[in-house]
Design an enzyme around this catalytic site. Structure first.
Site, short mmCIF file in Angstrom:
data_model
loop_
_atom_site.label_atom_id
_atom_site.label_comp_id
_atom_site.label_asym_id
_atom_site.label_seq_id
_atom_site.Cartn_x
_atom_site.Cartn_y
_atom_site.Cartn_z
N ASP A 39 0.83 -1.21 0.00
CA ASP A 39 0.00 0.00 0.00
C ASP A 39 0.87 1.26 0.00
O ASP A 39 0.80 2.09 0.92
CB ASP A 39 -0.98 -0.05 1.19
CG ASP A 39 -1.89 -1.27 1.12
OD1 ASP A 39 -2.15 -1.76 0.00
OD2 ASP A 39 -2.33 -1.77 2.18
N LYS A 94 -11.56 -4.28 -5.51
CA LYS A 94 -12.90 -4.46 -4.93
C LYS A 94 -13.99 -3.84 -5.81
O LYS A 94 -14.72 -2.93 -5.40
CB LYS A 94 -13.00 -3.88 -3.52
CG LYS A 94 -12.01 -4.48 -2.53
CD LYS A 94 -12.21 -3.95 -1.12
CE LYS A 94 -11.25 -4.51 -0.11
NZ LYS A 94 -9.88 -3.97 -0.25
N ASP A 97 -19.61 -2.09 -8.80
CA ASP A 97 -20.62 -1.31 -9.52
C ASP A 97 -21.44 -2.19 -10.48
O ASP A 97 -21.33 -3.41 -10.47
CB ASP A 97 -19.92 -0.16 -10.25
CG ASP A 97 -20.76 1.11 -10.24
OD1 ASP A 97 -21.96 1.04 -10.57
OD2 ASP A 97 -20.20 2.17 -9.91
N ILE A 98 -22.24 -1.55 -11.31
CA ILE A 98 -23.01 -2.28 -12.32
C ILE A 98 -22.04 -2.85 -13.36
O ILE A 98 -20.92 -2.36 -13.52
CB ILE A 98 -24.06 -1.38 -13.01
CG1 ILE A 98 -23.39 -0.24 -13.81
CG2 ILE A 98 -25.06 -0.84 -11.99
CD1 ILE A 98 -24.33 0.47 -14.77
N GLY A 99 -22.48 -3.91 -14.03
CA GLY A 99 -21.63 -4.61 -14.99
C GLY A 99 -20.95 -3.72 -16.00
O GLY A 99 -19.74 -3.81 -16.24
N TYR A 226 -6.87 -8.23 13.38
CA TYR A 226 -5.87 -9.17 12.87
C TYR A 226 -5.94 -10.54 13.52
O TYR A 226 -6.32 -10.68 14.68
CB TYR A 226 -4.46 -8.61 13.13
CG TYR A 226 -4.11 -7.36 12.35
CD1 TYR A 226 -3.96 -7.41 10.97
CD2 TYR A 226 -3.93 -6.15 13.00
CE1 TYR A 226 -3.62 -6.26 10.25
CE2 TYR A 226 -3.59 -5.00 12.29
CZ TYR A 226 -3.44 -5.06 10.91
OH TYR A 226 -3.11 -3.94 10.22
O1 S5P Z 1 -11.48 -7.51 4.63
C1 S5P Z 1 -10.48 -7.01 4.15
C2 S5P Z 1 -10.20 -7.10 2.79
C3 S5P Z 1 -9.02 -6.54 2.30
S1 S5P Z 1 -8.64 -6.82 0.65
N1 S5P Z 1 -9.59 -6.37 4.95
C4 S5P Z 1 -8.43 -5.80 4.47
O2 S5P Z 1 -7.64 -5.27 5.27
N2 S5P Z 1 -8.15 -5.83 3.12
C5 S5P Z 1 -6.93 -5.17 2.55
O3 S5P Z 1 -5.77 -5.80 3.10
C6 S5P Z 1 -6.79 -3.68 2.86
O4 S5P Z 1 -7.36 -2.92 1.81
C7 S5P Z 1 -5.28 -3.48 2.95
O5 S5P Z 1 -4.73 -3.24 1.66
C8 S5P Z 1 -4.77 -4.83 3.42
C9 S5P Z 1 -4.50 -4.91 4.91
O6 S5P Z 1 -3.39 -4.14 5.27
P1 S5P Z 1 -2.71 -4.22 6.72
O7 S5P Z 1 -1.67 -3.15 6.70
O8 S5P Z 1 -3.78 -4.02 7.74
O9 S5P Z 1 -2.09 -5.62 6.81
#
Ligand code: S5P
Length: 273
Positions: A39, A94, A97-99, A226
């Site tokens: 990111d 992610k 939206d609509i197709g 987490y």
């Molecule tokens: O439920 C989710 C789905 C995603 S894709 N929770 C998330 O945290 N993510 C993504 O995973 C979020 O957009 C970010 O890029 C990454 C988590 O980052 P971290 O720094 O918290 O490990």
């Protein structure tokens, strides 16, 4: 979507989708089931991270819209590093939206996602039309990357109070079962076997990508929650996705090696190897 006790090598051999086969092959070849969530805000930081961590990861996850300087060299740099280090690329766009709109967001557009991302994810809040739309683009006769692109359904989220639970997650599984030409699995916190009827036939092998993984932290200040790498893998995750746990560590290379070892050991234990 059952919690697989089969080795990646076996799943690579048996899977119907070439992108899933390649994912498992890469994991096996590199002995890594780690995905870095990169990111970063600039191309320089992004490519530096990809080059440093490339040897230890299976997949490089991008939020390409975070880059303040996205250009041709970002895309070509990423593709070169993916080839150099044999990793795949997952754009965490992610789609929702609509197709008609998601086809434009996926292919061409400012972000050029179809050019660089082997895997993308989509939310099915609006129903399965979004999956059909992306599948149509991926399977179009003149699409350059046919058989090299696939998607995951975002079926659970890691944030406190997530609404993607229960019937919603069950609906995601039903849609995935109907779209195996393009959907290879889920972004989820665990294998989805606790949903009755989610066990498929012998040819069904959904891949689980799991975010919200950190070896030392339980939450952030904005609702993120987490679990540890070994918890994720033992609960049926196939690939762990780690962002700040790796890139914000004092030594990201040391950190990625730690996550690689913990999650690979957990995978070996789960598969009785
Ligand atoms: O439920 C989710 C789905 C995603 S894709 N929770 C998330 O945290 N993510 C993504 O995973 C979020 O957009 C970010 O890029 C990454 C988590 O980052 P971290 O720094 O918290 O490990």
């Amino acid at each position: 979507s059952s919690k697989s006790t089969l080795p990646y090598a076996t799943r690579a051999k048996n899977h119907l989708h070439p992108v899933a086969r390649r994912l498992f092959d890469v994991a096996e070849a590199k002995k890594s089931n780690v995905i870095i969530s990169a990111d970063m805000g600039t191309t320089e930081e992004l490519l530096k991270l990809a080059d440093q961590l490339g040897p230890y990861i299976a997949v490089f996850k991008t939020h390409i819209d975070l880059l303040s300087d996205l250009s041709d060299s970002t895309i070509s740099g990423l593709k070169d590093l993916a080839a150099k280090h044999n990793f795949m690329i997952f754009e965490d766009r992610k789609f929702i939206d609509i197709g008609h709109t998601v086809q434009q967001q996926y292919h061409d557009g400012a972000l050029r996602i179809s050019e660089f991302a082997h895997v993308v994810n989509a939310s099915v809040l609006a129903g399965d039309g979004i999956i059909e739309a992306l599948e149509q683009t991926m399977a179009a006769p003149n699409f350059l990357y046919k058989d090299e692109r696939a998607m995951l359904i975002l079926s659970e989220m890691t944030t406190a109070g997530s609404l993607a639970t229960g019937d919603y997650t069950r609906f995601c599984i039903e849609i995935a079962k109907k779209h195996k030409k393009s959907v290879i699995g889920f972004v989820a916190t665990q294998a989805l076997t606790h949903f009755r009827g989610s066990e498929g036939g012998e040819d069904e092998d959904f891949v689980i990508f799991t975010t919200g993984v950190n070896a030392t932290t339980k939450v952030d200040s904005l609702g993120q929650q987490y679990q540890t790498p070994s918890s994720a893998i033992s609960r049926g995750s196939d690939f762990i996705i780690v962002g700040r746990g790796i890139y914000a560590a004092p030594n990201p290379v040391a950190a990625v090696k730690h996550y690689q070892k913990e999650s690979w050991d957990a995978y070996l234990a789960r598969t009785n190897q």
